[in-house]
Design a protein around this motif. Structure first.
Motif, PDB file in Angstrom:
ATOM      1  N   THR A  94     -13.211 -13.664 -10.036  1.00 18.41           N
ATOM      2  CA  THR A  94     -12.574 -12.950 -11.132  1.00 18.41           C
ATOM      3  C   THR A  94     -11.056 -12.879 -10.977  1.00 18.41           C
ATOM      4  OG1 THR A  94     -14.506 -11.568 -10.781  1.00 18.41           O
ATOM      5  CG2 THR A  94     -13.045 -10.914 -12.552  1.00 18.41           C
ATOM      6  N   ASP A 116     -23.302 -13.158  -5.851  1.00 18.71           N
ATOM      7  CA  ASP A 116     -22.658 -12.163  -6.697  1.00 18.71           C
ATOM      8  C   ASP A 116     -22.223 -12.871  -7.985  1.00 18.71           C
ATOM      9  OD1 ASP A 116     -20.994 -10.383  -7.970  1.00 18.71           O
ATOM     10  OD2 ASP A 116     -19.604 -10.113  -6.295  1.00 18.71           O
ATOM     11  N   LYS A 140     -18.601  -6.955 -16.971  1.00 24.38           N
ATOM     12  CA  LYS A 140     -17.795  -8.109 -17.368  1.00 24.38           C
ATOM     13  C   LYS A 140     -18.396  -8.758 -18.623  1.00 24.38           C
ATOM     14  CE  LYS A 140     -15.822  -7.103 -13.515  1.00 24.38           C
ATOM     15  NZ  LYS A 140     -15.956  -7.616 -12.171  1.00 24.38           N
ATOM     16  N   THR A 146     -20.357  -3.545  -6.065  1.00 22.48           N
ATOM     17  CA  THR A 146     -19.942  -3.098  -4.738  1.00 22.48           C
ATOM     18  C   THR A 146     -21.091  -2.409  -4.012  1.00 22.48           C
ATOM     19  OG1 THR A 146     -17.701  -2.872  -5.590  1.00 22.48           O
ATOM     20  CG2 THR A 146     -18.167  -1.780  -3.494  1.00 22.48           C
TER      21      THR A 146
HETATM   22  C1  LIG Z   1     -15.856  -6.868 -10.809  1.00 20.50           C
HETATM   23  C2  LIG Z   1     -16.479  -7.530  -9.680  1.00 20.50           C
HETATM   24  C3  LIG Z   1     -17.034  -6.814  -8.603  1.00 20.50           C
HETATM   25  C4  LIG Z   1     -16.938  -5.304  -8.496  1.00 20.50           C
HETATM   26  O1  LIG Z   1     -17.823  -4.710  -9.349  1.00 20.50           O
HETATM   27  P1  LIG Z   1     -18.024  -3.113  -9.310  1.00 20.50           P
HETATM   28  O2  LIG Z   1     -19.049  -2.907 -10.366  1.00 20.50           O
HETATM   29  O3  LIG Z   1     -16.697  -2.516  -9.610  1.00 20.50           O
HETATM   30  O4  LIG Z   1     -18.506  -2.752  -7.969  1.00 20.50           O
HETATM   31  C5  LIG Z   1     -17.641  -7.515  -7.596  1.00 20.50           C
HETATM   32  N1  LIG Z   1     -17.736  -8.847  -7.628  1.00 20.50           N
HETATM   33  C6  LIG Z   1     -17.201  -9.578  -8.633  1.00 20.50           C
HETATM   34  C7  LIG Z   1     -17.321 -11.064  -8.613  1.00 20.50           C
HETATM   35  C8  LIG Z   1     -16.569  -8.931  -9.687  1.00 20.50           C
HETATM   36  O5  LIG Z   1     -16.032  -9.658 -10.672  1.00 20.50           O
END
Ligand SMILES: *Cc1c(COP(=O)(O)O)cnc(C)c1O
Length: 364
Positions: free
Chosen positions: A152, A170, A194, A77
Motif C-alpha cells: 500500500t 496479507d 481499502k 494488524t
Molecule cells: C492498511 C494495511 C494494513 C493495516 O490494516 P489495519 O486494519 O489498520 O490493521 C496492513 N496491511 C496492509 C497491506 C495494509 O494495506
C-alpha cells in the motif's frame, strides 16, 4: 451533498449508492423497527446479513469448500499477531514493504520467525522462483511463508504467487480487486477498509487443516480468545459480539460489486484500465516519476513524485483546491500516492491526470 475525488489509502472512498443504502438501514433495517446497528447479532436478520457476506466472498473468490471464512476484530494488524499465535511456529517472511515488515516484527513477540527475502530497497516484488528458492528447505509442517500481496505504501504488487505450502498472505489492499486462486494459500487475511468496507475488521480465509483445536497443542495455549481461529470458526464468527457494522457494510459493498461487475475478472479489467491511465501519463511525464519497478507496479496504489519536496507539497495543496484530496504519500516515503481501489471511479482518475497535466505545464 458535496463529493470530492478522494484518493485516501484507507479508510477510502466508497460508492455513493452504498453510502445511501447504509444511511437508510442505519435508520431502519428491513421493516424491523430498528437500526441495523441496534439489533442483536444473533437475530435472524443479522445472521442473514453475515451469511450473505460470507456467500458473496465465497462467490467472488470461488473459495473452495475446505476453507472457512471468518470475520474478526482488530483489522489486519490483529492478524499480524493472530497468525503466529494460532499457528504456533515461526514463519518465513518475504518483506517487500512497510506492512510486511510490521507483520514480521509482530510475529517475533510469539514465535521464532525469519526474513528470507527483503526487496524494499529495490522497490520490486521478488519472482516466484526467488521465493521458492529462498524457502526451499523449509518444513511445511512447522512453518509458514508470509507475504503481502499489495504494498500500500510502496505501490508494488504481486502478479503471481509462489508454490509453497502454508502460504499466508496479507491481502488488505488488493482484496477482491482481482481473481485469486485461493487454493494456493493456507491463510488469506485482509483488513476491509481499502476495498471492502469501513475500518475495524479482518476477513480471514483459512484452510481447514490450519484451524487446530488448542487442546492439540503441545505447548501452552496463550492465544487470546478473540484472536483464535478455532473459537471463531467453531462459533461462526460469533464467539463474542462481532464487528456488526463492518459485517453489514462489507455485505453491502460486496453485493454492490457483484451487481455492478458480476465477477472479479471484470473488476480487474476496470482496475487495470484506471491504473493504465495514471501510469501511461507518468511514463511520458517530464515532471513526475513513479520510481517503482515496472513489472511490480500496483494497480491499487500508484505512487509518484516530482523529486522536489516543495513542489510535491505545492501539488498536494493545489490538488486539494481542485477537489482532489488525500493524495499525499505515506509519511514514511513522501511524495504522492493515488489509491485507486475498486470504488474509485474512472472519471475521478481522469480528473486527477488532467490536473497533473495542467500542473506539469505550469511548473516544468
Ligand atoms: C492498511 C494495511 C494494513 C493495516 O490494516 P489495519 O486494519 O489498520 O490493521 C496492513 N496491511 C496492509 C497491506 C495494509 O494495506
Amino acid at each position: 451533498m458535496k463529493r470530492v475525488a478522494n484518493f485516501a489509502a484507507g479508510p477510502s472512498t466508497m460508492p455513493v449508492e452504498v453510502l445511501e443504502k447504509i444511511s437508510q438501514d442505519i435508520l431502519e433495517y428491513n421493516d424491523s423497527g430498528m437500526s441495523i446497528i441496534e439489533m442483536s447479532h444473533r437475530s435472524k436478520d443479522f445472521l442473514e446479513v453475515t451469511k450473505k457476506l460470507e456467500n458473496n466472498i465465497k462467490y467472488l473468490l470461488k473459495v473452495p469448500d475446505n476453507y472457512k471464512i471468518l470475520f474478526m476484530h482488530g483489522g489486519a494488524t490483529g492478524q499480524f499477531a493472530s497468525v503466529p499465535l494460532n499457528l504456533r511456529y515461526g514463519g518465513l517472511y518475504v518483506v517487500t514493504g512497510s506492512f510486511s515488515k510490521k507483520a514480521y516484527d509482530e510475529s517475533l513477540k510469539y514465535v521464532d520467525s525469519r526474513i528470507v527475502l527483503d526487496t524494499r530497497e529495490e522497490k520490486r516484488i521478488p519472482t516466484t522462483e526467488e521465493i521458492e528458492k529462498a524457502v526451499k528447505n523449509y518444513n511445511p509442517d512447522s512453518t509458514y511463508v508470509h507475504l503481502t500481496s499489495n504494498n500500500t505504501i510502496y505501490g508494488t504488487e504481486y502478479k503471481e504467487f509462489p508454490d509453497v505450502k502454508n502460504l499466508v498472505c496479507d491481502m488488505s489492499s488488493d482484496f477482491l480487486s482481482r481473481p485469486v486462486d485461493v487454493s494456493k494459500f493456507g491463510i488469506i487475511y485482509a483488513g476491509v477498509q481499502k476495498n471492502a468496507g469501513p475500518a475495524g475488521m479482518a476477513v480471514v480465509i483459512i484452510r481447514d487443516d490450519l484451524i487446530r483445536d488448542p487442546k492439540d497443542y503441545t505447548i501452552i495455549n496463550t492465544c487470546p480468545a478473540v484472536m483464535s481461529y478455532y473459537l471463531t470458526a467453531k462459533n461462526d464468527s460469533m464467539y463474542n459480539t462481532p464487528p456488526c457494522f463492518c459485517i453489514y457494510a462489507a455485505m453491502v459493498m460486496t453485493q454492490n460489486l457483484i451487481d455492478k461487475f458480476g465477477d472479479l475478472d471484470h473488476v480487474l479489467e476496470y482496475n487495470e484500465k484506471k491504473a493504465k491511465i495514471i501510469y501511461d501519463y507518468l511514463d511520458n511525464s517530464k515532471l513526475f516519476v513513479n520510481g517503482v519497478n515496472k513489472k511490480s507496479r500496483s494497480i491499487m496504489n500508484a505512487v509518484f513524485t516530482t523529486g522536489n519536496q516543495d513542489l510535491d507539497e505545492k501539488f498536494v495543496s493545489e490538488a486539494k483546491k481542485n477537489g482532489i484530496v488525500s493524495i499525499k504519500g505515506h509519511r514514511s516515503v513522501g511524495g504522492m500516492r493515488a489509491s485507486i481501489y475498486n470504488s474509485m471511479s474512472i472519471e475521478n482518475v481522469e480528473k486527477l491526470v488532467e490536473f497533473m497535466k495542467k500542473f506539469e505545464e505550469e511548473n516544468l
